[in-house]
Design a protein around this motif. Structure first.
Motif, PDB file in Angstrom:
ATOM      1  N   THR A  53       0.829  -1.205   0.000  1.00  0.00           N
ATOM      2  CA  THR A  53       0.000   0.000   0.000  1.00  0.00           C
ATOM      3  C   THR A  53       0.866   1.259   0.000  1.00  0.00           C
ATOM      4  O   THR A  53       0.612   2.196  -0.757  1.00  0.00           O
ATOM      5  CB  THR A  53      -0.959   0.001   1.205  1.00  0.00           C
ATOM      6  OG1 THR A  53      -1.775  -1.174   1.141  1.00  0.00           O
ATOM      7  CG2 THR A  53      -1.842   1.226   1.211  1.00  0.00           C
ATOM      8  N   ILE A  54       1.887   1.273   0.836  1.00  0.00           N
ATOM      9  CA  ILE A  54       2.777   2.436   0.882  1.00  0.00           C
ATOM     10  C   ILE A  54       3.467   2.641  -0.461  1.00  0.00           C
ATOM     11  O   ILE A  54       3.563   3.764  -0.957  1.00  0.00           O
ATOM     12  CB  ILE A  54       3.811   2.298   2.025  1.00  0.00           C
ATOM     13  CG1 ILE A  54       3.100   2.356   3.379  1.00  0.00           C
ATOM     14  CG2 ILE A  54       4.885   3.385   1.933  1.00  0.00           C
ATOM     15  CD1 ILE A  54       3.966   1.938   4.559  1.00  0.00           C
ATOM     16  N   LYS A  55       3.928   1.557  -1.080  1.00  0.00           N
ATOM     17  CA  LYS A  55       4.558   1.671  -2.410  1.00  0.00           C
ATOM     18  C   LYS A  55       3.582   2.235  -3.429  1.00  0.00           C
ATOM     19  O   LYS A  55       3.948   3.069  -4.256  1.00  0.00           O
ATOM     20  CB  LYS A  55       5.044   0.300  -2.884  1.00  0.00           C
ATOM     21  CG  LYS A  55       6.301  -0.175  -2.224  1.00  0.00           C
ATOM     22  CD  LYS A  55       6.683  -1.551  -2.761  1.00  0.00           C
ATOM     23  CE  LYS A  55       7.925  -2.093  -2.101  1.00  0.00           C
ATOM     24  NZ  LYS A  55       8.245  -3.453  -2.603  1.00  0.00           N
ATOM     25  N   SER A  56       2.339   1.769  -3.381  1.00  0.00           N
ATOM     26  CA  SER A  56       1.330   2.232  -4.328  1.00  0.00           C
ATOM     27  C   SER A  56       0.985   3.706  -4.127  1.00  0.00           C
ATOM     28  O   SER A  56       0.829   4.453  -5.089  1.00  0.00           O
ATOM     29  CB  SER A  56       0.060   1.381  -4.179  1.00  0.00           C
ATOM     30  OG  SER A  56      -0.979   1.891  -4.964  1.00  0.00           O
ATOM     31  N   VAL A  57       0.872   4.126  -2.883  1.00  0.00           N
ATOM     32  CA  VAL A  57       0.441   5.492  -2.574  1.00  0.00           C
ATOM     33  C   VAL A  57       1.588   6.499  -2.672  1.00  0.00           C
ATOM     34  O   VAL A  57       1.445   7.561  -3.276  1.00  0.00           O
ATOM     35  CB  VAL A  57      -0.211   5.556  -1.174  1.00  0.00           C
ATOM     36  CG1 VAL A  57      -0.513   6.987  -0.763  1.00  0.00           C
ATOM     37  CG2 VAL A  57      -1.491   4.720  -1.157  1.00  0.00           C
ATOM     38  N   TYR A  58       2.742   6.167  -2.086  1.00  0.00           N
ATOM     39  CA  TYR A  58       3.847   7.128  -2.000  1.00  0.00           C
ATOM     40  C   TYR A  58       5.031   6.809  -2.905  1.00  0.00           C
ATOM     41  O   TYR A  58       5.889   7.657  -3.111  1.00  0.00           O
ATOM     42  CB  TYR A  58       4.348   7.236  -0.555  1.00  0.00           C
ATOM     43  CG  TYR A  58       3.297   7.709   0.425  1.00  0.00           C
ATOM     44  CD1 TYR A  58       2.702   8.961   0.289  1.00  0.00           C
ATOM     45  CD2 TYR A  58       2.895   6.915   1.485  1.00  0.00           C
ATOM     46  CE1 TYR A  58       1.747   9.405   1.194  1.00  0.00           C
ATOM     47  CE2 TYR A  58       1.941   7.347   2.397  1.00  0.00           C
ATOM     48  CZ  TYR A  58       1.373   8.588   2.239  1.00  0.00           C
ATOM     49  OH  TYR A  58       0.424   9.020   3.129  1.00  0.00           O
ATOM     50  N   GLY A  59       5.117   5.576  -3.386  1.00  0.00           N
ATOM     51  CA  GLY A  59       6.220   5.181  -4.257  1.00  0.00           C
ATOM     52  C   GLY A  59       7.198   4.240  -3.570  1.00  0.00           C
ATOM     53  O   GLY A  59       7.318   4.240  -2.335  1.00  0.00           O
ATOM     54  N   PRO A  60       7.912   3.435  -4.368  1.00  0.00           N
ATOM     55  CA  PRO A  60       8.818   2.420  -3.811  1.00  0.00           C
ATOM     56  C   PRO A  60      10.078   2.983  -3.155  1.00  0.00           C
ATOM     57  O   PRO A  60      10.771   2.267  -2.442  1.00  0.00           O
ATOM     58  CB  PRO A  60       9.170   1.559  -5.020  1.00  0.00           C
ATOM     59  CG  PRO A  60       8.956   2.454  -6.195  1.00  0.00           C
ATOM     60  CD  PRO A  60       7.842   3.378  -5.826  1.00  0.00           C
ATOM     61  N   TYR A  61      10.384   4.246  -3.390  1.00  0.00           N
ATOM     62  CA  TYR A  61      11.585   4.846  -2.797  1.00  0.00           C
ATOM     63  C   TYR A  61      11.219   6.009  -1.872  1.00  0.00           C
ATOM     64  O   TYR A  61      12.030   6.886  -1.612  1.00  0.00           O
ATOM     65  CB  TYR A  61      12.527   5.324  -3.902  1.00  0.00           C
ATOM     66  CG  TYR A  61      12.884   4.224  -4.863  1.00  0.00           C
ATOM     67  CD1 TYR A  61      13.743   3.194  -4.476  1.00  0.00           C
ATOM     68  CD2 TYR A  61      12.332   4.172  -6.130  1.00  0.00           C
ATOM     69  CE1 TYR A  61      14.041   2.148  -5.333  1.00  0.00           C
ATOM     70  CE2 TYR A  61      12.634   3.132  -6.993  1.00  0.00           C
ATOM     71  CZ  TYR A  61      13.486   2.135  -6.579  1.00  0.00           C
ATOM     72  OH  TYR A  61      13.776   1.098  -7.433  1.00  0.00           O
ATOM     73  N   SER A  62       9.999   5.986  -1.371  1.00  0.00           N
ATOM     74  CA  SER A  62       9.500   7.091  -0.551  1.00  0.00           C
ATOM     75  C   SER A  62      10.073   7.062   0.861  1.00  0.00           C
ATOM     76  O   SER A  62      10.459   6.009   1.371  1.00  0.00           O
ATOM     77  CB  SER A  62       7.974   7.026  -0.483  1.00  0.00           C
ATOM     78  OG  SER A  62       7.565   5.828   0.165  1.00  0.00           O
ATOM     79  N   LYS A  63      10.081   8.226   1.476  1.00  0.00           N
ATOM     80  CA  LYS A  63      10.515   8.303   2.872  1.00  0.00           C
ATOM     81  C   LYS A  63       9.536   7.535   3.755  1.00  0.00           C
ATOM     82  O   LYS A  63       9.930   6.969   4.779  1.00  0.00           O
ATOM     83  CB  LYS A  63      10.660   9.752   3.335  1.00  0.00           C
ATOM     84  CG  LYS A  63       9.357  10.517   3.427  1.00  0.00           C
ATOM     85  CD  LYS A  63       9.543  11.923   3.964  1.00  0.00           C
ATOM     86  CE  LYS A  63       8.171  12.574   4.030  1.00  0.00           C
ATOM     87  NZ  LYS A  63       8.100  13.698   4.869  1.00  0.00           N
ATOM     88  N   GLU A  64       8.261   7.488   3.371  1.00  0.00           N
ATOM     89  CA  GLU A  64       7.259   6.755   4.147  1.00  0.00           C
ATOM     90  C   GLU A  64       7.578   5.260   4.182  1.00  0.00           C
ATOM     91  O   GLU A  64       7.468   4.629   5.236  1.00  0.00           O
ATOM     92  CB  GLU A  64       5.851   6.971   3.568  1.00  0.00           C
ATOM     93  CG  GLU A  64       5.311   8.370   3.742  1.00  0.00           C
ATOM     94  CD  GLU A  64       5.757   9.371   2.677  1.00  0.00           C
ATOM     95  OE1 GLU A  64       5.344  10.536   2.766  1.00  0.00           O
ATOM     96  OE2 GLU A  64       6.524   8.997   1.767  1.00  0.00           O
ATOM     97  N   LEU A  65       7.995   4.706   3.045  1.00  0.00           N
ATOM     98  CA  LEU A  65       8.347   3.283   3.017  1.00  0.00           C
ATOM     99  C   LEU A  65       9.620   3.031   3.824  1.00  0.00           C
ATOM    100  O   LEU A  65       9.695   2.069   4.584  1.00  0.00           O
ATOM    101  CB  LEU A  65       8.531   2.784   1.577  1.00  0.00           C
ATOM    102  CG  LEU A  65       8.839   1.290   1.441  1.00  0.00           C
ATOM    103  CD1 LEU A  65       7.718   0.441   2.032  1.00  0.00           C
ATOM    104  CD2 LEU A  65       9.071   0.930  -0.010  1.00  0.00           C
ATOM    105  N   GLY A  66      10.598   3.900   3.691  1.00  0.00           N
ATOM    106  CA  GLY A  66      11.827   3.764   4.480  1.00  0.00           C
ATOM    107  C   GLY A  66      11.546   3.837   5.967  1.00  0.00           C
ATOM    108  O   GLY A  66      12.064   3.040   6.751  1.00  0.00           O
ATOM    109  N   ASN A  67      10.688   4.762   6.363  1.00  0.00           N
ATOM    110  CA  ASN A  67      10.315   4.907   7.765  1.00  0.00           C
ATOM    111  C   ASN A  67       9.574   3.664   8.254  1.00  0.00           C
ATOM    112  O   ASN A  67       9.845   3.155   9.338  1.00  0.00           O
ATOM    113  CB  ASN A  67       9.447   6.161   7.941  1.00  0.00           C
ATOM    114  CG  ASN A  67       9.175   6.480   9.387  1.00  0.00           C
ATOM    115  OD1 ASN A  67       9.968   6.176  10.269  1.00  0.00           O
ATOM    116  ND2 ASN A  67       8.047   7.115   9.635  1.00  0.00           N
ATOM    117  N   TYR A  68       8.658   3.155   7.439  1.00  0.00           N
ATOM    118  CA  TYR A  68       7.907   1.952   7.818  1.00  0.00           C
ATOM    119  C   TYR A  68       8.851   0.759   7.993  1.00  0.00           C
ATOM    120  O   TYR A  68       8.818   0.077   9.020  1.00  0.00           O
ATOM    121  CB  TYR A  68       6.831   1.622   6.777  1.00  0.00           C
ATOM    122  CG  TYR A  68       6.095   0.356   7.106  1.00  0.00           C
ATOM    123  CD1 TYR A  68       5.125   0.341   8.092  1.00  0.00           C
ATOM    124  CD2 TYR A  68       6.412  -0.847   6.474  1.00  0.00           C
ATOM    125  CE1 TYR A  68       4.474  -0.825   8.437  1.00  0.00           C
ATOM    126  CE2 TYR A  68       5.768  -2.008   6.810  1.00  0.00           C
ATOM    127  CZ  TYR A  68       4.793  -1.995   7.785  1.00  0.00           C
ATOM    128  OH  TYR A  68       4.170  -3.158   8.138  1.00  0.00           O
TER     129      TYR A  68
END
Length: 164
Positions: free
Chosen positions: A139-154
Motif C-alpha cells: 500500500t505504501i509503495k502504491s500510494v507514496y512510491g517504492p523509494y518514498s521516505k514513508e516506506l523507508g520509515n515503515y
C-alpha cells in the motif's frame, strides 16, 4: 543405453546445500542462519507508523481489491464508499497530520488486527504479522512510491521492533 544426462558438479553442489539430518531424529533441523552470518532470521512485527496514512487512501487503483470483492455485508460496502472523499482519501483523515479524526471509533475494517484479517481475507493469526507487513508495504509503495521516505520509515520501524 540410458537417457540420463550426467552433470559432474551438480551432485556435489546439491549435496553441499542439503541440510544435515540430526542423529537422534533423522529429521532436517530448521534453518538458523541467513546468508553467511550466524544470526537468526528476524520476523517482522507489524505496527502502525504514525504520520503514514497510506491505508487511508481508499481508492488505490485496479491492482487492489474493490469493497465489493472484500466485504460480504452490503452495509460494509456502503460504509466504506461513504468514507471515500472526492480525492480518493478517507474523509476522516486529517491531511496535515496524517492522523485519523475518528481513530478510536473507526470501523472494524480499518483496524489492522489478526481477527479482522482472518474475517476479511482468510489469513490465519499465525500468518498475521507477515501478511499485515506485506499489505502495508504494498500500500505504501502504491500510494507514496517504492523509494518514498514513508516506506523507508515503515521498514525501519518494523524491522527495529522485530522478534529474533
Amino acid at each position: 543405453m540410458s537417457n540420463a544426462v550426467t552433470l559432474p558438479c551438480l551432485g556435489i553442489v546439491s549435496m553441499a546445500r542439503r541440510p544435515k539430518r540430526t542423529a537422534k531424529t533423522n529429521q532436517i533441523p530448521p534453518p538458523t542462519s541467513v546468508g553467511f552470518g550466524m544470526s537468526k532470521r528476524k520476523e517482522p512485527l507489524w505496527q502502525c507508523v504514525e504520520g503514514c496514512g497510506a491505508c487511508c487512501k481508499l481508492e488505490k487503483g485496479p491492482s487492489f481489491a474493490t469493497p465489493e470483492e472484500i466485504f460480504t455485508d452490503p452495509a460494509d460496502v456502503e460504509l466504506y464508499r461513504s468514507m471515500v472523499g472526492s480525492d480518493g482519501w478517507c474523509v476522516h483523515l486529517e491531511k496535515s497530520t496524517r492522523k485519523c479524526s475518528v481513530y478510536n471509533e473507526r470501523p472494524y475494517f480499518c483496524r489492522v488486527e489478526a481477527d479482522v484479517f482472518d474475517k476479511l481475507y482468510g489469513i490465519s493469526k499465525k500468518k498475521f504479522n507477515v501478511e499485515a507487513c506485506r499489505s502495508c508495504t504494498d500500500t505504501i509503495k502504491s500510494v507514496y512510491g517504492p523509494y518514498s521516505k514513508e516506506l523507508g520509515n515503515y521498514n525501519s520501524t518494523v524491522m527495529s521492533s522485530s522478534s529474533s
